[in-house]
Design an enzyme around this catalytic site. Sequence first.
Site, PDB file in Angstrom:
ATOM      1  N   CYS A  57      68.077  34.140  -6.539  1.00  0.00           N
ATOM      2  CA  CYS A  57      67.217  33.870  -7.702  1.00  0.00           C
ATOM      3  C   CYS A  57      65.772  34.295  -7.481  1.00  0.00           C
ATOM      4  CB  CYS A  57      67.267  32.392  -8.075  1.00  0.00           C
ATOM      5  SG  CYS A  57      68.927  31.878  -8.480  1.00  0.00           S
TER       6      CYS A  57
ATOM      7  N   HIS B 278      61.165  31.230 -12.635  1.00  0.00           N
ATOM      8  CA  HIS B 278      62.621  31.365 -12.616  1.00  0.00           C
ATOM      9  C   HIS B 278      63.194  30.223 -13.449  1.00  0.00           C
ATOM     10  CE1 HIS B 278      66.705  31.630 -11.552  1.00  0.00           C
ATOM     11  NE2 HIS B 278      66.696  30.610 -10.697  1.00  0.00           N
TER      12      HIS B 278
ATOM     13  N   ASN C  41      70.580  29.922 -16.372  1.00  0.00           N
ATOM     14  CA  ASN C  41      70.029  30.492 -15.138  1.00  0.00           C
ATOM     15  C   ASN C  41      70.660  31.871 -14.920  1.00  0.00           C
ATOM     16  OD1 ASN C  41      69.441  31.207 -12.503  1.00  0.00           O
ATOM     17  ND2 ASN C  41      69.824  29.159 -11.657  1.00  0.00           N
TER      18      ASN C  41
END
Length: 321
Positions: free
Chosen positions: A113, A248, A278
């Site tokens: 990520c 993020h 996500n």
Amino acid sequence: MIRAVITGSGSALPAQCVTNDDLAQRVDTTDEWIQERTGIRQRYIAGEGETTSSLATEAARKALEDAGIDASEIGLIILATATPDHTFPATATQVQANLGCRGGVAFDVHAVCSGFLYALGTADSLLRTGMAKKALVIGAETFSRILDWEDRTTCVLFGDGAGAVVLEAKDVEEDGPGILATRLHADGEHRELLYVDGGPSTTGEVGKLRMKGREVFRHAVVNLADVLREVLEDASVEAADVDWVVPHQANARILDATARKLNLAPEKVIVTVDQHANTSAASVPLALDVAKKDGRIKPGDLVMFEAMGGGFTWGASLARM
Ligand code: ACO
């Protein structure tokens, strides 16, 4: 001074949108649970023919158009992904071929990520040393293909997508645009909290994502607040002077908790987790593109990017648009 300046952005999503209610038809969950714990309302899931490279190529083409440059001018492509099309070659080389810009540097960065932050930091360094003049930095993922769809604690959290920026080395004034400071970190001690249980050199299978969400959450808030402070200090900027935070998009609660720790106004935080869930390395450039296109992020704005992901890896970068 030479700085790497963001001159264009683009993004791409799969055609199929899957709402929480859609998911509740196949997994033991509810829209209420997902929204309350994560802020997620829907995600996009790649269908047949949609791959990490196809999404990355679409996002890259839009970023090139936004920057007003031709693919042939690109000398560097860095693609952040944990879900490459193939074990090798790098998905970046597939994107390079799709765009028709042969001969420059093209490689993948794997920091899950935080991948986009790692790719941005690497491209910034390479542009400032003169290795290339114009770069594409892309975050692209098809996490749906490494999810265990029987595991309700993880499969509801992720989505697929891609985002890209064009970075150009430009000679600018001190108060001009460009990336001002970047800090990247990793700590391999916590692998068991977030990992994929397969790989070419171990099981020979692609594997599935495994996560202890509660522990990841705890580390994320602490690490992100620390790295944001480091970058502000490096750039000699106060938190109050930051116009926008593009984080993020893991979980709305992590975004709130991190903003609170730094006294950042919540309305300065760009939130897309409700729309995209996500999307790992794609989430930061996807959110940036949304906020640029809807007119919130404007030229001259001071924008903070930040991410934390598997490894653990984490980082932040401050740029003037
Ligand atoms: N639907 C309904 N119930 C569920 C679901 C679901 N999808 N998933 C878990 N539950 C249940 C659990 O079984 C548990 O039930 P129990 O109390 O009867 O045992 C209960 O909900 C609470 O589970 P927790 O895991 O403790 O829930 P928590 O409040 O911690 O929320 C979450 C879980 C959303 C994963 C949260 O911990 C989180 O967001 N963590 C951070 C994860 C993250 O950000 N990861 C990404 C960072 S890195 C990267 O992006 C790869």
